[in-house]
Design a protein around this motif. Structure first.
Motif, short mmCIF file in Angstrom:
data_model
loop_
_atom_site.label_atom_id
_atom_site.label_comp_id
_atom_site.label_asym_id
_atom_site.label_seq_id
_atom_site.Cartn_x
_atom_site.Cartn_y
_atom_site.Cartn_z
N ASP A 1 -16.18 -30.89 -20.26
CA ASP A 1 -17.63 -30.72 -20.44
C ASP A 1 -18.10 -29.36 -19.94
OD1 ASP A 1 -17.87 -33.19 -21.61
OD2 ASP A 1 -18.40 -34.20 -19.73
N ARG A 2 -17.41 -28.80 -18.99
CA ARG A 2 -17.75 -27.46 -18.49
C ARG A 2 -17.27 -26.36 -19.44
NH1 ARG A 2 -21.41 -27.34 -14.33
NH2 ARG A 2 -21.09 -29.21 -13.09
N LEU A 3 -16.25 -26.67 -20.24
CA LEU A 3 -15.67 -25.67 -21.14
C LEU A 3 -16.14 -25.81 -22.59
CD1 LEU A 3 -12.03 -25.92 -19.73
CD2 LEU A 3 -13.61 -23.98 -19.45
N CYS A 4 -16.45 -27.03 -23.01
CA CYS A 4 -16.79 -27.29 -24.41
C CYS A 4 -18.16 -27.94 -24.53
CB CYS A 4 -15.75 -28.23 -25.03
SG CYS A 4 -14.09 -27.59 -25.00
N ASP A 5 -18.79 -27.73 -25.69
CA ASP A 5 -20.06 -28.41 -25.97
C ASP A 5 -19.78 -29.63 -26.84
OD1 ASP A 5 -19.76 -27.49 -28.60
OD2 ASP A 5 -21.13 -25.82 -28.33
N SER A 6 -20.83 -30.22 -27.40
CA SER A 6 -20.68 -31.48 -28.14
C SER A 6 -20.29 -31.30 -29.60
CB SER A 6 -21.97 -32.28 -28.05
OG SER A 6 -23.03 -31.53 -28.63
N ARG A 7 -20.18 -30.07 -30.12
CA ARG A 7 -19.88 -29.87 -31.56
C ARG A 7 -18.53 -30.40 -31.98
NH1 ARG A 7 -21.16 -23.73 -32.18
NH2 ARG A 7 -21.00 -23.75 -29.94
N PRO A 8 -17.43 -30.34 -31.44
CA PRO A 8 -17.02 -29.66 -30.21
C PRO A 8 -16.61 -28.21 -30.49
CG PRO A 8 -15.20 -30.97 -30.98
CD PRO A 8 -16.34 -31.15 -31.97
N ALA A 9 -16.95 -27.36 -29.57
CA ALA A 9 -16.56 -25.95 -29.60
C ALA A 9 -16.61 -25.44 -28.17
CB ALA A 9 -17.52 -25.15 -30.48
N LEU A 10 -15.99 -24.30 -27.94
CA LEU A 10 -16.10 -23.69 -26.62
C LEU A 10 -17.56 -23.34 -26.36
CD1 LEU A 10 -13.02 -21.29 -26.68
CD2 LEU A 10 -13.26 -23.37 -25.32
N ARG A 11 -17.98 -23.49 -25.13
CA ARG A 11 -19.35 -23.11 -24.78
C ARG A 11 -19.52 -21.61 -24.98
NH1 ARG A 11 -22.50 -26.89 -22.72
NH2 ARG A 11 -21.54 -28.81 -22.02
N ARG A 12 -20.77 -21.19 -25.18
CA ARG A 12 -21.06 -19.78 -25.46
C ARG A 12 -20.51 -18.84 -24.40
NH1 ARG A 12 -26.95 -18.16 -26.24
NH2 ARG A 12 -26.86 -18.89 -24.12
N HIS A 13 -20.52 -19.26 -23.16
CA HIS A 13 -20.11 -18.37 -22.07
C HIS A 13 -18.61 -18.48 -21.73
CE1 HIS A 13 -20.96 -22.20 -20.10
NE2 HIS A 13 -20.14 -21.81 -19.15
N ILE A 14 -17.87 -19.25 -22.53
CA ILE A 14 -16.42 -19.40 -22.30
C ILE A 14 -15.67 -18.70 -23.44
CG2 ILE A 14 -14.49 -21.03 -22.12
CD1 ILE A 14 -16.36 -21.15 -19.73
N LEU B 1 -11.00 -23.73 -30.63
CA LEU B 1 -10.31 -24.99 -30.32
C LEU B 1 -9.25 -25.38 -31.35
CD1 LEU B 1 -13.28 -27.17 -28.99
CD2 LEU B 1 -11.51 -25.99 -27.67
N THR B 2 -9.33 -24.84 -32.54
CA THR B 2 -8.37 -25.21 -33.58
C THR B 2 -7.05 -24.44 -33.48
OG1 THR B 2 -9.21 -23.57 -35.16
CG2 THR B 2 -10.23 -25.78 -35.20
N ARG B 3 -6.99 -23.47 -32.60
CA ARG B 3 -5.78 -22.63 -32.48
C ARG B 3 -4.56 -23.48 -32.18
NH1 ARG B 3 -3.96 -17.23 -31.67
NH2 ARG B 3 -1.74 -17.47 -31.28
N ARG B 4 -3.53 -23.34 -33.01
CA ARG B 4 -2.25 -24.01 -32.78
C ARG B 4 -1.47 -23.21 -31.74
NH1 ARG B 4 -1.73 -28.56 -34.73
NH2 ARG B 4 0.51 -28.55 -34.43
N LEU B 5 -0.77 -23.91 -30.88
CA LEU B 5 -0.03 -23.27 -29.80
C LEU B 5 1.46 -23.43 -29.99
CD1 LEU B 5 -2.33 -24.54 -26.92
CD2 LEU B 5 -2.33 -22.27 -27.98
N GLN B 6 2.20 -22.49 -29.42
CA GLN B 6 3.65 -22.52 -29.48
C GLN B 6 4.21 -22.56 -28.07
OE1 GLN B 6 5.18 -19.29 -31.83
NE2 GLN B 6 3.56 -19.49 -33.36
N GLU B 7 5.43 -23.03 -27.96
CA GLU B 7 6.11 -23.10 -26.66
C GLU B 7 6.01 -21.74 -25.96
OE1 GLU B 7 8.34 -25.08 -23.74
OE2 GLU B 7 7.63 -25.97 -25.62
N GLY B 8 5.57 -21.79 -24.70
CA GLY B 8 5.50 -20.58 -23.89
C GLY B 8 4.23 -19.77 -24.02
#
Length: 97
Positions: free
Chosen positions: A54-67, A78-85
């Motif tokens: 809740d401190r990092l994301c809003d209800s859309r959900p998306a990162l808050r403006r200041h993050i 938030l949709t970014r896919r991550l890889q090992e490491g």
């Protein structure tokens, strides 16, 4: 995220901003999590430290403006896919007058 899915997800390192750690004093500056997307990172962080998402994301959900979130020097959402490491760097925006 199910336990099976979490075990299969890539392990990434998340760097938490000082301002956030002030609100969650038990959180370290750097934490390893298993997550396939940045949204899953937020879920895992919230499981470990309830209320952190809740401190990092809003209800859309998306990162808050200041993050801001960065992976490999690229600003991501938030949709970014991550890889090992991957290293995920979370920063609070700085403003002034």
């Amino acid at each position: 995220m199910s336990l099976k899915t979490e075990r299969e997800a890539p392990q990434v390192v998340v760097h938490l901003p000082t301002a956030l750690r002030a609100l969650f004093p038990e959180a370290p500056p750097r934490v390893q999590v298993r997550a396939a997307t940045l949204a899953e990172v937020m879920h895992v962080l919230d499981q470990r430290w309830p209320g952190m998402r809740d401190r990092l994301c809003d209800s859309r959900p998306a990162l808050r403006r200041h993050i801001n979130a960065f992976v490999d020097g690229e600003r991501v959402d938030l949709t970014r896919r991550l890889q090992e490491g991957d290293e995920v760097i979370l920063l609070t925006a700085i403003s002034g007058g």
